[in-house]
Design an enzyme around this catalytic site. Structure first.
Site, PDB file in Angstrom:
ATOM      1  N   THR A  60      52.739  62.330  50.943  1.00  0.00           N
ATOM      2  CA  THR A  60      54.046  62.945  51.212  1.00  0.00           C
ATOM      3  C   THR A  60      54.386  62.850  52.691  1.00  0.00           C
ATOM      4  O   THR A  60      53.666  62.192  53.471  1.00  0.00           O
ATOM      5  CB  THR A  60      54.088  64.395  50.666  1.00  0.00           C
ATOM      6  OG1 THR A  60      55.441  64.864  50.740  1.00  0.00           O
ATOM      7  CG2 THR A  60      53.186  65.347  51.443  1.00  0.00           C
ATOM      8  N   LYS A  64      54.692  58.418  53.803  1.00  0.00           N
ATOM      9  CA  LYS A  64      55.024  57.548  52.668  1.00  0.00           C
ATOM     10  C   LYS A  64      55.302  56.108  53.109  1.00  0.00           C
ATOM     11  O   LYS A  64      54.996  55.162  52.396  1.00  0.00           O
ATOM     12  CB  LYS A  64      56.257  58.084  51.928  1.00  0.00           C
ATOM     13  CG  LYS A  64      55.996  59.338  51.113  1.00  0.00           C
ATOM     14  CD  LYS A  64      57.236  59.704  50.309  1.00  0.00           C
ATOM     15  CE  LYS A  64      57.035  60.995  49.552  1.00  0.00           C
ATOM     16  NZ  LYS A  64      58.166  61.319  48.670  1.00  0.00           N
ATOM     17  N   ASP A 105      58.761  58.414  42.608  1.00  0.00           N
ATOM     18  CA  ASP A 105      59.966  59.245  42.799  1.00  0.00           C
ATOM     19  C   ASP A 105      61.166  58.611  42.084  1.00  0.00           C
ATOM     20  O   ASP A 105      61.971  59.315  41.464  1.00  0.00           O
ATOM     21  CB  ASP A 105      60.316  59.383  44.291  1.00  0.00           C
ATOM     22  CG  ASP A 105      59.384  60.331  45.028  1.00  0.00           C
ATOM     23  OD1 ASP A 105      58.810  61.230  44.384  1.00  0.00           O
ATOM     24  OD2 ASP A 105      59.230  60.167  46.252  1.00  0.00           O
ATOM     25  N   GLY A 136      72.795  61.697  52.276  1.00  0.00           N
ATOM     26  CA  GLY A 136      71.542  61.596  53.028  1.00  0.00           C
ATOM     27  C   GLY A 136      70.959  60.202  52.917  1.00  0.00           C
ATOM     28  O   GLY A 136      71.199  59.495  51.928  1.00  0.00           O
ATOM     29  N   GLY A 139      63.996  59.360  52.734  1.00  0.00           N
ATOM     30  CA  GLY A 139      63.095  58.847  51.691  1.00  0.00           C
ATOM     31  C   GLY A 139      63.589  59.137  50.281  1.00  0.00           C
ATOM     32  O   GLY A 139      63.560  58.246  49.420  1.00  0.00           O
ATOM     33  N   ALA A 140      64.038  60.362  50.028  1.00  0.00           N
ATOM     34  CA  ALA A 140      64.506  60.700  48.673  1.00  0.00           C
ATOM     35  C   ALA A 140      65.716  59.841  48.323  1.00  0.00           C
ATOM     36  O   ALA A 140      65.838  59.339  47.199  1.00  0.00           O
ATOM     37  CB  ALA A 140      64.859  62.182  48.601  1.00  0.00           C
ATOM     38  N   TYR A 235      64.283  71.591  44.667  1.00  0.00           N
ATOM     39  CA  TYR A 235      63.854  72.371  43.498  1.00  0.00           C
ATOM     40  C   TYR A 235      63.552  73.825  43.857  1.00  0.00           C
ATOM     41  O   TYR A 235      63.239  74.633  42.993  1.00  0.00           O
ATOM     42  CB  TYR A 235      62.614  71.730  42.847  1.00  0.00           C
ATOM     43  CG  TYR A 235      61.573  71.304  43.839  1.00  0.00           C
ATOM     44  CD1 TYR A 235      60.601  72.193  44.271  1.00  0.00           C
ATOM     45  CD2 TYR A 235      61.583  70.025  44.373  1.00  0.00           C
ATOM     46  CE1 TYR A 235      59.665  71.812  45.210  1.00  0.00           C
ATOM     47  CE2 TYR A 235      60.652  69.627  45.305  1.00  0.00           C
ATOM     48  CZ  TYR A 235      59.696  70.525  45.719  1.00  0.00           C
ATOM     49  OH  TYR A 235      58.773  70.144  46.654  1.00  0.00           O
TER      50      TYR A 235
END
Ligand code: NAP
Length: 277
Positions: A60, A64, A105, A136, A139-140, A235
């Site tokens: 994480t 990553k 992911d 954004g 990474g996500a 989350y």
């Protein structure tokens, strides 16, 4: 006992140890999952050499991307996204260690939203492609963009700063029909026309994450209605302000918990396949 781990810089918030250790106990699997805080990536090799019982681990923030360079082999997802969040460890009889990295992911996100994506596709005019706004550019966002491109969506990245989308956002992965560069705009560029063309909106920023729960991305919520699907990668809390404001306009909303659980289940399957393969 088989050992699994999560490596990252600060892991106080981690969901993974609880998730995996409960799974091991419930399924009577002789394994343990631990949290490994590495202040610096230079400590990684020393840690791995000392832990000959590690068969797989998650990665994480902020390692990553560095892990893509450390792995001996990458799956297509990890290569295209430019980030690894699960690694399978293989040890040769001569003591050599080989690391295969993947990114769960992206498929984790895909599995979490497939019903809503199908619905948006159904409502898209024949000959047109469905559109998504991804808020954004970290990474996500890269994992979400990869998944949405593979699903045939046109993507508009929304950033605080104008500029070119990064290489991972420009991925040409997949069949020719999904090869399209994501365009990048700023929040100030979000007109009602752009909102109308993008019925899926993904918050891939940390805005609204606990403990700063009273903030949300600055988008024109008034443009939303019941044709929109607003997904928050966050989350915690369960209902972010982004979700509350979108739901108040009639949009369908979802938080990132299912994505998080899916990426963990997919990492487990990846480790099992690697062990048996
Ligand atoms: P990140 O790299 O720290 O930030 C993502 C992007 O958000 C940044 O690149 C930035 O893009 C934008 N951003 C950052 N701070 C902002 C601010 N104050 N205002 C507006 N925009 C801001 O984070 P990440 O790793 O991509 O994760 C993003 C969120 O997704 C986090 O809450 C994380 O917990 C969550 N996440 C969830 C899952 C899951 O499985 N559910 C998986 C991964 C991540 P610009 O500079 O271009 O504006």
């Amino acid at each position: 006992m088989q050992q699994y781990a999560l490596i990252g810089r600060k892991l106080g918030h981690s969901f993974s140890a609880k998730f995996f250790n409960e799974k091991f106990e419930k399924l009577h699997i002789d394994a343990h999952y631990s949290l490994v805080e590495l202040p610096d990536f230079s400590g990684f090799d020393k840690w791995l050499e000392a832990r000959s019982d590690i068969v797989g681990f998650n990665v994480t923030i902020p390692y990553k991307e560095e892990m893509t360079r450390r792995c001996d082999c990458l799956t297509m997802e990890a290569r295209e996204i430019g980030a690894v969040n699960a690694v399978c460890v293989r040890r040769g009889e001569d003591g050599t260690i080989s690391l295969t990295g993947t990114n769960t992911d992206a498929p984790g996100f895909m599995l979490a939203v497939e019903d809503e994506l199908t619905q948006i596709r159904r409502e898209t005019q024949p000959g047109e492609r469905p559109g998504a706004l991804v808020l954004g550019t970290g990474g996500a966002s890269k994992a979400v963009c990869f998944a949405l491109k593979m699903a045939g969506f046109d993507i508009t990245l929304v950033s605080r700063t104008p500029g070119h989308s990064s290489s991972a956002h420009n991925t040409t992965a997949g069949p020719a029909s999904v090869r399209k560069t994501a365009q990048r705009i700023t929040y100030a560029d979000l007109t009602s026309e752009i909102m109308e063309a993008n019925r899926m909106i993904v918050n891939a920023t940390p805005l609204g994450m606990w403990p700063d729960t009273d903030v949300c991305p600055d988008i024109p919520y008034d443009c939303l209605d019941d044709r929109y699907f607003c997904f928050d990668c966050i989350y915690n809390p369960e209902q972010t302000l982004f979700m509350k404001k979108s739901a108040a306009k009639g949009a369908t909303v979802s938080n990132g918990l299912k994505m998080l659980e899916n990426q963990a289940i997919l990492a487990w399957q990846f480790w099992q396949n690697g062990k048996n393969g």
